[in-house]
Design an enzyme around this catalytic site. Sequence first.
Site, short mmCIF file in Angstrom:
data_model
loop_
_atom_site.label_atom_id
_atom_site.label_comp_id
_atom_site.label_asym_id
_atom_site.label_seq_id
_atom_site.Cartn_x
_atom_site.Cartn_y
_atom_site.Cartn_z
N CYS A 30 0.85 -1.19 0.00
CA CYS A 30 0.00 0.00 0.00
C CYS A 30 0.88 1.23 0.00
O CYS A 30 2.08 1.13 0.23
CB CYS A 30 -0.94 0.01 1.21
N CYS B 62 -4.11 6.00 -0.02
CA CYS B 62 -3.58 4.75 -0.54
C CYS B 62 -3.31 4.80 -2.04
O CYS B 62 -3.02 3.78 -2.67
CB CYS B 62 -4.53 3.60 -0.21
N LYS C 47 -12.52 -4.91 2.19
CA LYS C 47 -11.95 -4.06 3.24
C LYS C 47 -12.85 -2.86 3.43
O LYS C 47 -13.07 -2.08 2.50
CB LYS C 47 -10.54 -3.62 2.83
N ARG D 205 -3.30 3.38 12.32
CA ARG D 205 -2.90 4.60 11.61
C ARG D 205 -2.00 5.45 12.47
O ARG D 205 -1.11 6.13 11.96
CB ARG D 205 -4.14 5.38 11.16
N ARG E 242 -11.24 7.55 3.72
CA ARG E 242 -10.97 6.53 2.71
C ARG E 242 -12.27 5.96 2.09
O ARG E 242 -12.25 4.91 1.48
CB ARG E 242 -10.17 5.38 3.32
N GLU F 93 -16.55 -7.60 -4.71
CA GLU F 93 -15.13 -7.25 -4.55
C GLU F 93 -14.26 -8.52 -4.53
O GLU F 93 -13.20 -8.58 -5.15
CB GLU F 93 -14.91 -6.49 -3.23
N LYS G 74 -11.95 -7.69 6.21
CA LYS G 74 -11.32 -6.83 7.20
C LYS G 74 -12.20 -5.63 7.48
O LYS G 74 -12.66 -5.00 6.53
CB LYS G 74 -9.98 -6.37 6.63
N SER H 178 -6.42 -3.54 14.45
CA SER H 178 -5.82 -2.84 15.60
C SER H 178 -6.85 -2.37 16.62
O SER H 178 -6.63 -2.49 17.83
CB SER H 178 -4.99 -1.67 15.10
N TYR I 279 -2.95 -9.36 16.25
CA TYR I 279 -1.93 -8.85 17.15
C TYR I 279 -1.86 -9.68 18.43
O TYR I 279 -0.92 -9.55 19.20
CB TYR I 279 -2.21 -7.37 17.47
C1 PBG Z 1 -3.12 0.17 4.78
C2 PBG Z 1 -3.65 -0.67 5.87
C3 PBG Z 1 -4.45 -0.32 6.96
C4 PBG Z 1 -4.56 -1.46 7.76
C5 PBG Z 1 -3.87 -2.48 7.12
N1 PBG Z 1 -3.32 -1.98 5.96
C6 PBG Z 1 -5.03 0.99 7.37
C7 PBG Z 1 -6.03 1.67 6.56
O1 PBG Z 1 -6.51 1.15 5.55
O2 PBG Z 1 -6.30 2.81 6.91
C8 PBG Z 1 -5.27 -1.55 9.08
C9 PBG Z 1 -4.81 -2.64 9.99
C10 PBG Z 1 -5.26 -2.52 11.40
O3 PBG Z 1 -6.03 -1.62 11.80
O4 PBG Z 1 -4.82 -3.37 12.20
N2 PBG Z 1 -4.00 0.59 3.83
#
Ligand code: PBG
Length: 328
Positions: free
Chosen positions: A120, A130, A195, A205, A217, A233, A248, A274, A313
């Site tokens: 990314c 992105c 996603k 972030r 986004r 998708e 995700k 996260s 995690y």
């Molecule tokens: C990058 C990306 C993101 C995450 C994984 N790859 C952040 C986003 O899309 O803003 C999030 C992973 C997480 O929150 O653990 N595009």
Amino acid sequence: MSTEWVRNRRLRQTPSMRRLVREVRLSREQLIYPLFVVPGAKVRDPIPSMPGIDHFSCDTVLEEVREIVDLGLQAVLVFGEPEVKDAEGSAAWSADAPVQRAVSAIKEHFPDLVVITDVCLCAYTLSGHCGVVEGERILNDPTLPLLAQTALSHVRAGADIVAPSDMMDGHVAAIRAALDDAGFSQTPILGYSAKYASAFYGPFREAEDSTPAFGDRRSYQMDPGNLREALREVQADIDEGADMVMVKPALAYLDVVRAVSEKTTVPVVAYNVSGEYAMIKAAAAQGWIDERQSVCEVLTAVIRAGAQAIISYHAKDVARWMDAGQWE
Ligand code: PBG
């Protein structure tokens, strides 16, 4: 007195009887552990919003990977931050940026570990978006070659699987073509296919310094209200050559995991993101929930929903609990 109703509690009487009839269980082979690499040397800085997760430089990351491998985990997902950001995010495909250097060091020392890289631009662009930006628009097609170059540089560094998380249309096709042209036709692509535009990425972030400088986004990540669109998708990524697909976040989207696992035949990966991690850590730190049981419940639910693997995690903690015999 005889009864005609079913006594479901008969099989719940002892721990071993319950284990005997359990329908799904999590094993550590299903877990993928995220790693954050940054410039510099001897860095091991805690990420405040993700207690227990650190930033590593390319040297210290090897100590972390040693621990991961010793815990029996077999896959990692590598994220990086550049020395400098620019408009295009050119450090994303630089051969000596932290991700590329970390990946080659990891593969040199731990050849059996499955090393997946996140492809990314958001941590590399000044806009924090992105893709390539024009005014306030995020451009799709001009972004594709940049993603392809980035993926190729990861594979040249030794990545086993590349995982594009940008949500641009046509991204898997662009990456597949670039890898094939360069002789990497055997390298799998894991599409971040469904996603969603989610608040649960907040802690990540902060860790990646990838919050968009303007807007959000939502013009490329999915609307949380949509399930059928997720199938579209996913199908698009598969048609373009994705070997695995991802849903995700995981927890608020278990119905999507279920639907994708039923409607496709490729492996489904779910990302326990996260914010989901941070919620459990924060509540557990307050003594409001039991951390181990909550993690067990969440990860089991994701497998039950139909995922073959989970990016989490919690992976190291889970492996430790399993080793200590504390995983039910
Ligand atoms: C990058 C990306 C993101 C995450 C994984 N790859 C952040 C986003 O899309 O803003 C999030 C992973 C997480 O929150 O653990 N595009």
